[in-house]
Design a protein around this motif. Structure first.
Motif: not given
Lengths: 302, 66
Positions: B11-12, B14-15, B17-18, B35-36, B62
């Motif tokens: 959702h962002c 950071s997700c 990148k993670l 994420f989009k 996820y």
């Protein structure tokens, strides 16, 4: 020994996991990532940890982040003008867009609308408010799109919502006054939703939803206000209404700088002045034509 | 080889990148998450299998769409 590193941009589990991973990889052994800070309890120099977190794009400091007061902001601006390059360009664009739009309106009046009986009395103030609305929304949108940055969900939703709402409220109110509720709501809702979605999408679907909903709300509320006030001092009401709306837009740009730009890694890619002026002229020309040649509201009497 | 995985739950930024960092740490040559769209594009060789990629993404919390 315990050191607190303030990280105000932590907003979800992924941020916590990313910071945890980065610190672990870099041999920081004892630490805890909290909702707005990292507590380091080993011998690692706090400045080293601050740098590691900064590298990931998060703000970090051993001192708590405090928002500047207006006085501090003005002093900061005077002492660090190079940090406000985009904002200074924005002020120049504000002047050039204003001159261009008012010149367009004056030319349109002298060459096209002057022969329409009662034009100035019926439309004068509404054309002025239309131009003011386009200038303020246009410059604020330009300011926002000039920065390519990582935007938190909270800030992105606020940005999408405010842009959608203010665009709908301002344009909807003006077109509602001259063309009636239907056209005011259509214009306010369509333009408000579009601007809300464009500005909100920086943070993904949450911002898009927020921008779209605000566009619908503002776009229908704006014309509702002016139509309901047709027989109740609408022209006295409008200066206050416009000033407050413009104040909100200025506040939004201020917030944008504070939350998205200051102390963060951002890429600056502003739209050039000619494109901005051209887009503003197109929007005003279309809405002006709708105002004058579209269906008239009960407020317009010839 | 290039593998595209459709995911759910990012959702962002950071997700993104993670997920991409975790894949890179596990042997991916390139990893880009969006994420989009929920898409994760991974360039990797045979040492990083499709099952392992899915496992890494799931371990980060996820969902992998089959």
């Amino acid at each position: 020994m315990s050191n607190r590193i303030y990280v105000p941009d932590i907003e979800c589990d992924s941020c916590v996991k990313l910071i945890t991973k980065k610190l672990s990889k870099n041999n920081v052994q004892n630490f805890e990532v909290k909702e707005d800070s990292v507590i380091v309890t080993d011998q690692t120099n706090p400045k080293t940890v601050v740098n590691m977190i900064n590298e990931m794009g998060y703000r970090a400091s051993t001192e708590p982040f405090e928002r500047k007061t207006l006085k501090e902001r003005i002093r900061h601006y005077k002492e660090n003008k190079h940090l406000y390059k985009v904002e200074r360009t924005g002020i120049k664009h504000l002047l050039s867009v204003s001159v261009s739009l008012f010149a367009l309106v004056l030319l349109a009046y002298f060459f096209i609308f002057r022969n329409i009986e009662g034009f100035a009395g019926n439309y004068g103030w509404w054309v002025f408010y239309l131009v003011i609305s386009v200038i303020s929304i246009g410059i604020a949108t330009w300011h926002f799109t000039a920065y390519k940055a990582k935007i938190t969900c909270m800030t992105g939703m606020m940005i999408g919502m405010t842009f959608g709402m203010q665009t709908g409220m301002m344009l909807g109110a003006v077109i509602g006054a001259t063309n009636g509720f239907f056209w005011g709501a259509m214009v306010g809702m369509i333009v408000g939703t579009t601007i809300g979605v464009i500005t909100g999408k920086g943070c993904g679907v949450m911002g898009v939803m927020e921008g779209a909903m605000a566009g619908i709300m503002g776009g229908t509320m704006g014309p509702m206000i002016t139509v309901m006030m047709f027989s109740d001092h609408v022209l006295w009401f409008m200066p206050f209404y416009m000033l407050i709306n413009i104040g909100i837009i200025i506040g939004l740009s201020y917030m944008l700088y504070e939350e998205v730009v200051e102390g963060k890694k951002v890429i600056i890619q502003p739209m050039d002045g000619v494109t901005l002026i051209s887009l503003s002229i197109i929007v005003v020309a279309i809405l002006l034509a709708l105002m004058v040649y579209g269906p008239s509201s009960a407020l317009i009497s010839f | 080889m290039e593998t595209i995985i459709n995911t759910k739950g990012m959702h962002c930024a950071s997700c993104e990148k993670l997920v991409s960092e975790e894949l890179l740490d596990n042997g991916a040559k390139e990893a880009t998450a969006d994420f989009k769209t929920g898409k994760v594009i991974i360039k990797h060789d045979k040492s990083l299998s499709l099952n392992k990629i899915k496992e890494i993404i799931k371990e980060e919390g996820y969902e992998v769409k089959e």
